[in-house]
Design an enzyme around this catalytic site. Sequence first.
Site, PDB file in Angstrom:
ATOM      1  CE  LYS A 183      -0.204  -0.311   5.079  1.00  0.00           C
ATOM      2  NZ  LYS A 183      -1.004  -1.088   5.646  1.00  0.00           N
TER       3      LYS A 183
ATOM      4  CE1 TYR B 110      13.162  31.601   6.701  1.00  0.00           C
ATOM      5  CE2 TYR B 110      13.368  29.248   6.279  1.00  0.00           C
ATOM      6  CZ  TYR B 110      12.917  30.498   5.686  1.00  0.00           C
ATOM      7  OH  TYR B 110      12.980  30.522   4.757  1.00  0.00           O
TER       8      TYR B 110
HETATM    9  C1  LIG Z   1      -0.143  -1.462   6.225  1.00  0.00           C
HETATM   10  C2  LIG Z   1      -0.905  -3.419   7.471  1.00  0.00           C
HETATM   11  C3  LIG Z   1       0.031  -4.220   7.453  1.00  0.00           C
HETATM   12  C4  LIG Z   1       1.528  -4.678   7.583  1.00  0.00           C
HETATM   13  O1  LIG Z   1       1.620  -4.123   8.389  1.00  0.00           O
HETATM   14  P1  LIG Z   1       3.035  -3.953   9.112  1.00  0.00           P
HETATM   15  O2  LIG Z   1       3.363  -3.251  10.018  1.00  0.00           O
HETATM   16  O3  LIG Z   1       3.719  -2.908   7.709  1.00  0.00           O
HETATM   17  O4  LIG Z   1       3.812  -4.679   8.429  1.00  0.00           O
HETATM   18  C5  LIG Z   1      -1.092  -5.338   8.051  1.00  0.00           C
HETATM   19  N1  LIG Z   1      -1.903  -6.092   7.815  1.00  0.00           N
HETATM   20  C6  LIG Z   1      -2.912  -4.161   7.637  1.00  0.00           C
HETATM   21  C7  LIG Z   1      -4.616  -4.927   7.888  1.00  0.00           C
HETATM   22  C8  LIG Z   1      -2.299  -3.164   7.412  1.00  0.00           C
HETATM   23  O5  LIG Z   1      -2.927  -2.364   7.635  1.00  0.00           O
END
Ligand SMILES: *Cc1c(COP(=O)(O)O)cnc(C)c1O
Length: 366
Positions: free
Chosen positions: A40, A258
């Site tokens: 994702k 800054y």
């Molecule tokens: C993002 C996500 C994962 C992956 O989690 P990590 O901690 O990055 O391994 C797995 N399951 C769900 C439902 C997620 O939203």
Amino acid sequence: MATIVSHADTILRVNLDAIAENYRILAARMDGGECGAVVKANAYGLGVHEVAKTLKGAGCKRFFVATLDEAIQLRTILPKEDIYVFHGVGRGQEKYFVEYKLTPVLNSREQVLRWEIAAGEYGRQEAILHIDTGMNRLGMNLEDAENVLTSAAPQVIDFEYIMSHLACAEIPDHPLNKSQLSQITAARRLFPGSGVSLANSSGLFLNGNYHFDLARPGCALYGINPTPGRLNPMQNVVTLVSKVLQTRVIDTNTTVGYGATCDLARGSVVATVPVGYADGYLRSLGNCAKVVAAGQKVPVVGRISMDLITIDLSNVPEEVVREGMEVELIGAAMPVDEVAKAADTIGYEVLTRLGQRFAREYVGGV
Ligand SMILES: *Cc1c(COP(=O)(O)O)cnc(C)c1O
């Protein structure tokens, strides 16, 4: 049209071979079960195209994304593999799931009903049923899941897997882990024909009871430590390097940047590097991050600007300080987890914020 050549002095190097190796390390922990991959958010900011192809080459067959649009994009990269959509099927999205052969994670009674109706129209469909066991974010409680069983849904939907998501997997002795494990184990008895998916990256480093049939690691594939506080079992994936744009020797006690937030003594050597918060180098790193220059960790001094940072090279041998000298902001010597800690955040946020302005180089892969 002429090709646009990058003149960027800052390079984001993504080691695809390290991602493949990390996949193998994680898959090896699944003794018997299968290891999927979460890609994702553009594969945690690293480039879903290159990453997905690499993971496929490493043997991954099941891929998870958050949204329908991410899934449709991924389908152009992976014509055959299973693609699961965490956010599930929304109103009006049914036909796209069918057209692109995407599998929704059904999170609510509304989504189950929607998919059931779609299956009536388009023919038998697959799904993952998401059961909430303590995250209280997405998913149905156990009672609602039981009601799904006695509804008409199972006649037209194959629940390929039931899944749940661990809230505290990176804290092995957190009591919520056991509680979630016992609830998903109870749910499993209700769905004897479905596989079970529970573990994210950190869940793969809990004992084997947490692994079940399909793991869903994300962060560990990309080099983030799934076992915080212990040695990182994963290979480093991301390197962010830049080149010094200008150097100066401070000739009188003064401040830098800054807000004049950092005092500099006479004789200090300051270098300016063309990376800023617009590149995802978080503004909260001002006056607290370190970068690696000439093999040493040196401090970021003053605030982070939109396109620039300033670093203190006073302790670096004078003869190497010059315009064009290389600086590593993230890499093997400055892990993403260390950068995240300095910014008071997590490696996930650092990676997903990485900008689009630098040149991206992919090392290895298929
Ligand atoms: C993002 C996500 C994962 C992956 O989690 P990590 O901690 O990055 O391994 C797995 N399951 C769900 C439902 C997620 O939203």
